[in-house]
Every structure is written in C-alpha cells, then in structure tokens.
Design a protein around this motif. Sequence first.
Motif, short mmCIF file in Angstrom:
data_model
loop_
_atom_site.label_atom_id
_atom_site.label_comp_id
_atom_site.label_asym_id
_atom_site.label_seq_id
_atom_site.Cartn_x
_atom_site.Cartn_y
_atom_site.Cartn_z
N ILE A 31 0.84 -1.20 0.00
CA ILE A 31 0.00 0.00 0.00
C ILE A 31 0.87 1.25 0.00
O ILE A 31 0.64 2.19 -0.77
CB ILE A 31 -0.94 -0.02 1.22
CG1 ILE A 31 -1.97 -1.13 1.07
CG2 ILE A 31 -1.63 1.33 1.41
CD1 ILE A 31 -2.65 -1.52 2.36
N ASP A 37 -2.95 0.69 -6.11
CA ASP A 37 -3.44 1.82 -6.91
C ASP A 37 -2.95 1.72 -8.35
O ASP A 37 -3.69 1.96 -9.30
CB ASP A 37 -2.99 3.14 -6.31
CG ASP A 37 -3.82 3.55 -5.10
OD1 ASP A 37 -4.80 2.85 -4.78
OD2 ASP A 37 -3.49 4.57 -4.47
N ASP A 40 -4.68 -1.00 -10.31
CA ASP A 40 -6.08 -0.73 -10.59
C ASP A 40 -6.29 -0.31 -12.05
O ASP A 40 -7.37 -0.51 -12.61
CB ASP A 40 -6.60 0.37 -9.66
CG ASP A 40 -8.12 0.53 -9.73
OD1 ASP A 40 -8.83 -0.50 -9.68
OD2 ASP A 40 -8.59 1.67 -9.82
N SER A 93 -7.09 3.03 -3.19
CA SER A 93 -7.42 4.21 -2.39
C SER A 93 -8.63 4.98 -2.90
O SER A 93 -9.26 5.73 -2.14
CB SER A 93 -6.21 5.15 -2.29
OG SER A 93 -5.86 5.64 -3.57
N LYS A 95 -11.43 3.63 -3.92
CA LYS A 95 -12.66 2.86 -3.73
C LYS A 95 -13.30 3.18 -2.39
O LYS A 95 -12.60 3.43 -1.40
CB LYS A 95 -12.36 1.35 -3.82
CG LYS A 95 -11.71 0.93 -5.14
CD LYS A 95 -12.62 1.15 -6.33
CE LYS A 95 -11.96 0.78 -7.64
NZ LYS A 95 -11.68 -0.66 -7.74
N TYR A 98 -12.13 1.35 0.91
CA TYR A 98 -10.68 1.34 1.11
C TYR A 98 -10.28 1.15 2.57
O TYR A 98 -10.71 1.89 3.45
CB TYR A 98 -10.10 2.64 0.59
CG TYR A 98 -8.60 2.77 0.70
CD1 TYR A 98 -7.76 1.84 0.09
CD2 TYR A 98 -8.02 3.83 1.39
CE1 TYR A 98 -6.38 1.96 0.18
CE2 TYR A 98 -6.65 3.97 1.47
CZ TYR A 98 -5.83 3.03 0.86
OH TYR A 98 -4.46 3.15 0.93
N GLY A 100 -6.85 0.64 3.29
CA GLY A 100 -5.40 0.76 3.27
C GLY A 100 -4.84 1.53 4.46
O GLY A 100 -3.82 1.14 5.04
N THR A 144 -13.65 3.28 7.72
CA THR A 144 -14.23 2.31 6.78
C THR A 144 -14.48 0.97 7.45
O THR A 144 -15.48 0.30 7.17
CB THR A 144 -13.31 2.12 5.56
OG1 THR A 144 -13.05 3.40 4.98
CG2 THR A 144 -13.96 1.23 4.53
#
Length: 334
Positions: A31, A37, A40, A93, A95, A98, A100, A144
Amino acid sequence: MSATDAPAVTPERIMQLVWGYAPAVILAAAINNSVFDLLDAGPKTVEELAKASGSSERGLRAILNALTAFQFVAKTPDQRYALTPESAAFLVSSKPGYLGKYVEFNALKLLPTWLRLPDVVRAGKPVEAVGEEFFADLVEPIFTASYATTQTAAKALDLASTQGPISLLDIGAGAGVWGIGLAQHSPHISVTAVDWPAVLDVTKCMAARFGMPQRFSYIEGNFQSVDFGRDHNLVTVGHILHGEGAEGSRALLKKAFDALAPGGRIVISEFLVNDDRTGPPAGLIFAVNMLVHTNAGDTFSFEEISGWLKEAGFANARRIDPPGPVSIILAAKP
C-alpha cells in the motif's frame, strides 16, 4: 493404542504464528508503495511497477510474489500482476471500501508498541498509555472498518421510518462514523459528537466530506467528565468500552442512561468474548491490545455488558452479530 500409534505433535502451528506479523507488514508495504493503486489501471510487470512507483524491482518482486501466495494479487501467464476482486474492492485508495489506511496504521504504527509486550506483561500496564494525539491519528483509518456495522445498526433501529426529530449523542465520536452512518438513514437525525478537541477536528472534516456539517454539534473533552446534556433519543458508544475497563464502562453507561429521554435507545459496538474467555481469537487478541495501550482496558462478554446495562437502568439488551469480528448490543431506557 501404543505410543508409536499416537498422532505426531508438530511445530507447524507455532511456526505459522511466529511469522504471523509478516502478511500485515507486507500488505502495508505494498500500500505504501502504491502497488494496488497502480494495478487498478490494469496488470503490470515488476519493471512497469518499479518505473511507475519509483521503488526497486527486487523489493517489489519479493512482496508481489508473497501477495500472490496470499491471493491479494494474481500472476498472469506473461508474468504480469493483477488485482483480485478482494484487493480491488478494499485496497485501492479511490474505492469507497478502502482499508489501506487501517492496514498501514496497524502494521506500521501499532506493531512497534506490541514489541514491548514482554515488559508490559511484567508491569501489568503499558509502557506509555495512548492519548489524544494517538486517537487523532487512528480514527480516520478505522472509519471504513466500522462503517458497515453502522449500517446494520441503522436497519435494526429502523431509522429510515422515523418521522420526528432524533437527537443522537455520539460518545467517543472519533471520525464520526456512527453519527454519519446513522444520519444517512434519516434527515431527522442531528448528532452531538463528544471527543477530545484534536479528534473532533477529524470529525468535523469527515462530516463536511459527507455533506452534513450542519447536522453536527460538538462537545469537547473527556467523555467521563463532560456534560452530555439531557433528553437525547439515541446514544452510540462505538468501540469505547474496551478502552475504559470495567469500572469506567459501568460509569459511562450510567451517564449515557441519564442523558437519554424515556424510550431512548443505546447502541454499543464492541469486540465481544465468550463468558469463559476461551474465544473468539479476535476479541482475546484485542484484549492484549488494550493491555499494551491502556491502563485498565479489556474486552468483555455480552453477559458482562448486558449486566452493566441492567445495572444502569436499561432494559431489553440484545445482541446482533453482523459479518466480521465486531458485535452490536442494543438496549432501551424504559
């Protein structure tokens, strides 16, 4: 049955536990180096990732192969690395799911404090108890992780069908996940967030990010000593009791009861353990986390917390177990 017929004892489980820290630190390193990222946008070779991230090919290859074994990335026949559905949903990051920041905080910031555990066990208290600055750094990374639990609670409370105004007291608001998560289900909810000043700075930013700054008011200070006000309709205590310990939790629940209007409800979110403390592992591990970081913190069983609720005056305590390691406890003020 002879001794030679007995199942052999092996060190396999011990060896797995000895390396138990490795997956979390490897995830955090990936991460931190933007691996998820970058992937993605599509599968990439190690060379392409190194060029895009500025990291070494040797380092990336090592962690990518490990992540392949953990099934957080997949390797294509032409030696490119690609996201799996799980990493695409929770480790990118951009989404909404996330996680992370949560992974990085636990693996890179908490782990050094856990390394002092032998000394903590001898002393029975942390080498250095955490305070306002620690929680100001913590609360956004865990937003989150807690959000899905708020949605389960909102449905159990049937907030979407409410018509009149609801005053929600969020004790230990953190990044505001409980206030925000519940307020999304009804325009009639107004939130009073209670926490330390530095933490409430984060709450204010998150409330603005979710488009509801006008629905929040704030009480700064230690929630054991500040005035909560009266006649709230709903109180949330999200991941707070484990830091307070048994006596602090009993006092806080009584104070929450006094702040509620008749018919008001309380929502508690916690890592729960069995009454005999034989499991589940997540709750018992978190109890050790409280040993490392607090002077009196612990994890508790539903039976213990429901007993404290009854002692405070609450009725009809019930437990909800959504997916994941955290449980919800609901109760009402008669």
